[in-house]
Design an enzyme around this catalytic site. Sequence first.
Site, short mmCIF file in Angstrom:
data_model
loop_
_atom_site.label_atom_id
_atom_site.label_comp_id
_atom_site.label_asym_id
_atom_site.label_seq_id
_atom_site.Cartn_x
_atom_site.Cartn_y
_atom_site.Cartn_z
N ASP A 83 -5.28 6.29 2.02
CA ASP A 83 -5.43 4.92 1.54
C ASP A 83 -6.81 4.38 1.92
OD1 ASP A 83 -5.00 1.85 2.54
OD2 ASP A 83 -3.81 2.26 0.75
N HIS A 89 0.83 -1.20 0.00
CA HIS A 89 0.00 0.00 0.00
C HIS A 89 0.87 1.25 0.00
CE1 HIS A 89 -4.27 -1.41 0.90
NE2 HIS A 89 -3.57 -2.49 0.64
#
Length: 474
Positions: free
Chosen positions: A121, A20
């Site tokens: 995110d 990520h």
Amino acid sequence: MNEMEKPTRVVVIPSPGFSHVASILEFAKRIVKLPNGIHVTLLIPTIANNGSPSEASKAILQSLPSTINYTFLPPIHDQELPQEAPIALTAQIAVSRSVPSIRHALMSLTSTSRLVAIVADLFGIDALILAKEMNLLSFVYCPSTAMTLSFCFFLPKLDDTVIGEFKEISEPVRIPGCVPVPGRDLPNPVQDRNSELYRNFLQRCKQLRFADGILVNSFREIEPGPIRELTEEGRGYPMVYPVGPIIQNGSGNETKFDQCLTWLDNHVPNSVIYVCFGSGGTLSQDQLNELAMGLELSGKKFLWVIRAPSESANASYLSGNNNNGGDPLRFLPSGFLDRTKKQGLVVPLWAPQAQILNHHAIGGFLTHCGWNSVLEGVMNGVPLIAWPLFAEQKMSAIFLSEDLKVALRVKANENGLVEREEVACVIRRLMEDEEYREIRRRMQSLKNVATESLQEEGSQNKILAQFAVHLMKN
């Protein structure tokens, strides 16, 4: 410093987990190249006792341009996190617990920068409460497929209309714009509707609608159905920007791994299968044994990036490539390395994947279907073997094998084990059979359109320019 002298700045908040962080960092590199003069500050949540950042992480961070800076937030300690919680839930809670630290960092930045937006995110969506608090724009970065994003928007409706577990639904689930997906292949967080993980995931999906925009690491040519659904007016979604393909071009420490590329140099084109389960995927000891014996049985050349076994499929996700199990080579079947020394190369923990996939010797890629890895395969035109492990990877495997038809999917036995004969069979099918040529042809077509999308007049720059206009209105 007066307001006119302050640089325009976007604050980017990843969730813990190398894949990520890597993806959202690559996105940050794209936006600082835009002509608007945007700067980026990365605020990285951390978890105590989780090991130091991996070598790959450090190399990426150290290679950033001057217009991007980063800060590791104070670590969240074990007592602040639920015991034995799924990693996805742990990552989300770590971001939530970091909100006070993020608020403090934002306040500090206002003295030197003109803050316009927070990009969080998908696991870090709780941090967007600060955007509203500080009158900033709020964006969610989705590092996965547009199919995953479409499912996230669809889940609240599915939750309202389906009784019982999704895996028990007799008919495949029809996610808007996507190929039908059997309930058992929906993302891991929704497989137990009584779990805290499911409740948190559902809540996160509902929160998506309150963002000012969503950035998804995909592009129309690879996912026309879901992107058409997500961007069509009147659907009630926030503005969706398909900003992909965003991939790493190398992490900066490839010279340490010249052995991989040197070894590949000695092989003919399309003759080697590359085997890697991403930055966090792990196999059980039994499954590692079956994979090893299957590679040997296939008779095909292989380059395998190996990690110590674990009963948890994502045991290395949060710690990246840190290896807590000792030398992973010691877990291989007895005599395997000696028997296959002319057939394959086994590399512990990490290899320069972008360079490997770009090498002429690579004829196939056995992957866990993490979207970063899939896009790297696409950008290099490499046919895939889909071996999903966790998260949304089973859903991605359906998309790759049944919609795009650029992958063969492994089949597990009734105990969930992919046996050595199946490993050998699927490798031979990919490397030898007529269907290999068809898969390679389709993958080459995808490579061509993906490459075009990255050109100066390609779709990525146009979408990023639209995003920049949105930013500058704040």
